[in-house]
Design a protein around this motif. Structure first.
Motif, short mmCIF file in Angstrom:
data_model
loop_
_atom_site.label_atom_id
_atom_site.label_comp_id
_atom_site.label_asym_id
_atom_site.label_seq_id
_atom_site.Cartn_x
_atom_site.Cartn_y
_atom_site.Cartn_z
N ASN A 109 0.84 -1.19 0.00
CA ASN A 109 0.00 0.00 0.00
C ASN A 109 0.88 1.24 0.00
OD1 ASN A 109 -1.47 2.20 1.90
ND2 ASN A 109 -2.97 1.08 0.69
N ALA A 110 0.45 2.27 -0.73
CA ALA A 110 1.26 3.49 -0.78
C ALA A 110 0.39 4.71 -1.04
CB ALA A 110 2.32 3.37 -1.88
N ASP A 111 0.77 5.81 -0.41
CA ASP A 111 0.15 7.12 -0.67
C ASP A 111 1.03 7.85 -1.68
OD1 ASP A 111 -0.83 7.49 2.78
OD2 ASP A 111 -1.99 6.77 1.07
N VAL A 112 0.55 7.94 -2.91
CA VAL A 112 1.37 8.43 -4.01
C VAL A 112 0.87 9.79 -4.49
CG1 VAL A 112 2.16 7.97 -6.35
CG2 VAL A 112 1.82 6.07 -4.76
N VAL A 113 1.80 10.72 -4.60
CA VAL A 113 1.50 12.00 -5.23
C VAL A 113 1.91 11.87 -6.70
CG1 VAL A 113 1.92 14.47 -5.25
CG2 VAL A 113 1.89 13.23 -3.07
N ARG A 114 0.95 11.92 -7.58
CA ARG A 114 1.23 11.77 -9.01
C ARG A 114 1.75 13.07 -9.60
NH1 ARG A 114 -3.86 8.95 -11.78
NH2 ARG A 114 -2.55 9.34 -13.59
N LEU A 115 2.49 12.94 -10.64
CA LEU A 115 3.02 14.12 -11.34
C LEU A 115 1.86 15.03 -11.75
CD1 LEU A 115 5.69 12.37 -13.58
CD2 LEU A 115 6.12 13.93 -11.68
N GLY A 116 1.98 16.30 -11.40
CA GLY A 116 0.94 17.27 -11.75
C GLY A 116 -0.23 17.30 -10.79
N TRP A 117 -0.22 16.40 -9.79
CA TRP A 117 -1.30 16.38 -8.81
C TRP A 117 -0.77 17.00 -7.50
CZ3 TRP A 117 -5.59 12.29 -8.84
CH2 TRP A 117 -5.89 11.92 -10.15
N GLY A 118 -1.66 17.58 -6.71
CA GLY A 118 -1.21 18.22 -5.48
C GLY A 118 -1.43 17.42 -4.23
N ILE A 119 -2.22 16.32 -4.33
CA ILE A 119 -2.55 15.56 -3.14
C ILE A 119 -2.24 14.09 -3.36
CG2 ILE A 119 -4.34 17.14 -2.34
CD1 ILE A 119 -6.41 15.26 -3.58
N PRO A 120 -1.95 13.36 -2.28
CA PRO A 120 -1.66 11.93 -2.45
C PRO A 120 -2.92 11.11 -2.68
CG PRO A 120 -1.55 12.52 -0.15
CD PRO A 120 -1.77 13.80 -0.90
N VAL A 121 -2.77 10.04 -3.43
CA VAL A 121 -3.84 9.06 -3.68
C VAL A 121 -3.35 7.72 -3.18
CG1 VAL A 121 -5.23 7.91 -5.45
CG2 VAL A 121 -4.69 10.35 -5.66
N ASN A 122 -4.22 6.97 -2.53
CA ASN A 122 -3.85 5.68 -1.98
C ASN A 122 -3.98 4.58 -3.03
OD1 ASN A 122 -4.76 3.09 -0.05
ND2 ASN A 122 -3.16 4.42 0.77
N TYR A 123 -2.94 3.76 -3.13
CA TYR A 123 -2.91 2.66 -4.09
C TYR A 123 -2.62 1.34 -3.39
CZ TYR A 123 -2.78 6.05 -7.90
OH TYR A 123 -3.09 7.06 -8.78
N TRP A 124 -3.13 0.27 -4.00
CA TRP A 124 -2.91 -1.09 -3.49
C TRP A 124 -2.27 -1.95 -4.57
CZ3 TRP A 124 -3.88 -2.55 1.47
CH2 TRP A 124 -4.74 -1.75 2.23
N GLY A 125 -1.43 -2.88 -4.12
CA GLY A 125 -0.93 -3.90 -5.00
C GLY A 125 -1.95 -5.01 -5.14
N GLN A 126 -1.61 -6.02 -5.96
CA GLN A 126 -2.56 -7.09 -6.23
C GLN A 126 -2.53 -8.18 -5.16
OE1 GLN A 126 0.40 -6.85 -7.54
NE2 GLN A 126 1.29 -8.92 -7.56
N GLY A 127 -1.52 -8.17 -4.33
CA GLY A 127 -1.42 -9.14 -3.24
C GLY A 127 -0.51 -10.30 -3.59
N THR A 128 0.15 -10.84 -2.58
CA THR A 128 0.99 -12.02 -2.75
C THR A 128 0.75 -12.97 -1.58
OG1 THR A 128 3.27 -12.79 -3.13
CG2 THR A 128 3.01 -10.96 -1.61
N GLN A 129 0.63 -14.25 -1.89
CA GLN A 129 0.28 -15.23 -0.86
C GLN A 129 1.52 -15.64 -0.06
OE1 GLN A 129 -2.86 -16.73 -0.06
NE2 GLN A 129 -1.68 -17.53 1.66
N VAL A 130 1.36 -15.63 1.24
CA VAL A 130 2.38 -16.16 2.15
C VAL A 130 1.73 -17.29 2.94
CG1 VAL A 130 3.81 -15.71 4.17
CG2 VAL A 130 3.69 -14.02 2.32
#
Length: 121
Positions: free
Chosen positions: A96-117
């Motif tokens: 999970n990550a809070d990413v500020v995209r190029l040209g954007w002023g605020i972070p957006v939260n993103y998720w990966g697809q998951g990996t089994q352990v």
């Protein structure tokens, strides 16, 4: 667009170790907090560990002393070193990550697809 791609999951015996890695790619300006969550069957997704851009860390009580989170800001990656694994650590682990995209002023939260352990007893 931004993508988080995890790797490193698998099957391990109790007491063993695994290292999860997550790489963020796309139109990224900066990344604030990065973290790892997990979700076991029939249970809610919960925070395992988190690291800020200033490398302050947080760990769930259940993994303190066994797991270590780290990040490489230059490569936009976050890793989770998991030692002394227990069967109760079995879950799908999500980046999970809070990413500020190029040209954007605020972070957006993103998720990966998951990996089994899976930790066998």
């Amino acid at each position: 667009q931004v993508q988080l791609v995890e790797s490193g999951g698998g099957l391990v015996q109790a007491g063993g170790s695994l290292r999860l890695s997550c790489a963020a790619s796309g139109s990224i300006s900066s990344i604030n907090a990065m973290g790892w969550y997990r979700q076991a069957p029939g249970k809610q997704r919960t925070l395992v560990a988190q690291i800020t851009s200033g490398v302050r860390t947080f760990y769930a009580d259940s993994v303190k002393g066994r797991f270590t989170i780290s990040r490489d800001n230059a490569k936009n990656t976050v890793d989770l070193q998991m030692n002394s694994l227990k069967p109760e650590d079995t879950a799908v682990y999500y980046c999970n990550a809070d990413v500020v995209r190029l040209g954007w002023g605020i972070p957006v939260n993103y998720w990966g697809q998951g990996t089994q352990v899976t930790v066998s007893s």
